[in-house]
Design a protein around this motif. Sequence first.
Motif, short mmCIF file in Angstrom:
data_model
loop_
_atom_site.label_atom_id
_atom_site.label_comp_id
_atom_site.label_asym_id
_atom_site.label_seq_id
_atom_site.Cartn_x
_atom_site.Cartn_y
_atom_site.Cartn_z
N LEU A 133 0.83 -1.20 0.00
CA LEU A 133 0.00 0.00 0.00
C LEU A 133 0.87 1.26 0.00
O LEU A 133 0.60 2.22 -0.74
N ALA A 134 1.93 1.26 0.79
CA ALA A 134 2.85 2.40 0.82
C ALA A 134 3.49 2.60 -0.57
O ALA A 134 3.64 3.74 -1.03
N SER A 135 3.83 1.52 -1.24
CA SER A 135 4.40 1.62 -2.59
C SER A 135 3.38 2.21 -3.56
O SER A 135 3.75 3.02 -4.44
N GLU A 136 2.12 1.84 -3.41
CA GLU A 136 1.08 2.40 -4.27
C GLU A 136 0.90 3.89 -4.01
O GLU A 136 0.74 4.68 -4.95
N PHE A 137 0.96 4.31 -2.74
CA PHE A 137 0.86 5.73 -2.42
C PHE A 137 2.02 6.49 -3.06
O PHE A 137 1.84 7.58 -3.60
N ARG A 138 3.22 5.92 -3.00
CA ARG A 138 4.39 6.58 -3.58
C ARG A 138 4.25 6.69 -5.10
O ARG A 138 4.59 7.71 -5.70
N ARG A 139 3.73 5.64 -5.72
CA ARG A 139 3.50 5.67 -7.17
C ARG A 139 2.50 6.78 -7.52
O ARG A 139 2.69 7.52 -8.49
N GLU A 140 1.45 6.91 -6.71
CA GLU A 140 0.49 8.00 -6.93
C GLU A 140 1.15 9.37 -6.78
O GLU A 140 0.82 10.29 -7.53
N ASP A 141 2.08 9.49 -5.83
CA ASP A 141 2.81 10.76 -5.69
C ASP A 141 3.56 11.07 -6.98
O ASP A 141 3.54 12.21 -7.46
N ARG A 142 4.23 10.09 -7.53
CA ARG A 142 4.97 10.31 -8.77
C ARG A 142 4.03 10.68 -9.92
O ARG A 142 4.30 11.59 -10.69
N ASP A 143 2.91 9.96 -10.02
CA ASP A 143 1.99 10.16 -11.14
C ASP A 143 1.17 11.43 -11.02
O ASP A 143 0.94 12.12 -12.02
N SER A 172 3.77 12.93 -0.40
CA SER A 172 2.51 13.26 0.28
C SER A 172 2.63 13.09 1.78
O SER A 172 1.63 13.15 2.48
N TRP A 173 3.84 12.90 2.27
CA TRP A 173 4.03 12.75 3.71
C TRP A 173 5.05 13.77 4.19
O TRP A 173 5.79 14.35 3.41
N ARG A 174 5.04 13.98 5.49
CA ARG A 174 5.97 14.93 6.09
C ARG A 174 7.16 14.19 6.68
O ARG A 174 7.07 13.02 7.00
N ARG A 175 8.25 14.89 6.84
CA ARG A 175 9.46 14.29 7.39
C ARG A 175 9.24 13.85 8.84
O ARG A 175 8.53 14.49 9.60
N THR A 176 9.89 12.76 9.20
CA THR A 176 9.74 12.18 10.53
C THR A 176 10.04 13.19 11.63
O THR A 176 9.27 13.31 12.60
N GLU A 177 11.14 13.94 11.50
CA GLU A 177 11.51 14.86 12.56
C GLU A 177 10.47 15.97 12.75
O GLU A 177 10.26 16.45 13.87
N VAL A 178 9.78 16.34 11.68
CA VAL A 178 8.74 17.37 11.80
C VAL A 178 7.55 16.83 12.58
O VAL A 178 7.06 17.47 13.51
N VAL A 179 7.12 15.64 12.23
CA VAL A 179 5.97 15.04 12.93
C VAL A 179 6.30 14.82 14.40
O VAL A 179 5.50 15.15 15.28
N LEU A 180 7.48 14.27 14.68
CA LEU A 180 7.84 14.00 16.08
C LEU A 180 8.04 15.28 16.88
O LEU A 180 7.75 15.31 18.08
N SER A 181 8.50 16.35 16.23
CA SER A 181 8.65 17.61 16.96
C SER A 181 7.29 18.20 17.32
O SER A 181 7.15 18.87 18.34
N GLU A 182 6.28 17.93 16.51
CA GLU A 182 4.93 18.41 16.80
C GLU A 182 4.19 17.51 17.78
O GLU A 182 3.23 17.93 18.41
#
Length: 64
Positions: free
Chosen positions: A22-32, A39-49
């Motif tokens: 499913l994650a691979s499909e989401f990434r393919r949709e990002d490319r297409d 479509s996701w945020r960086r780990t350090e940003v999410v964890l800082s929030e």
Amino acid sequence: MAHRWERSDAQARGVFQAINRLASEFRREDRDRRSGRRSWRRTEVVLSERPHLKSTTYCMRPGR
């Protein structure tokens, strides 16, 4: 949730493999659809929030 809370059933049904697919499909949709922009945020940003995601929780029960 099944992978975390119903682990034996999730493993028997290959849920983790499905999550990765499913994650691979989401990434393919990002490319297409998003010209490769993710479509996701960086780990350090999410964890800082949300520092509670990395915190250790202790449950103190009286009498134990």
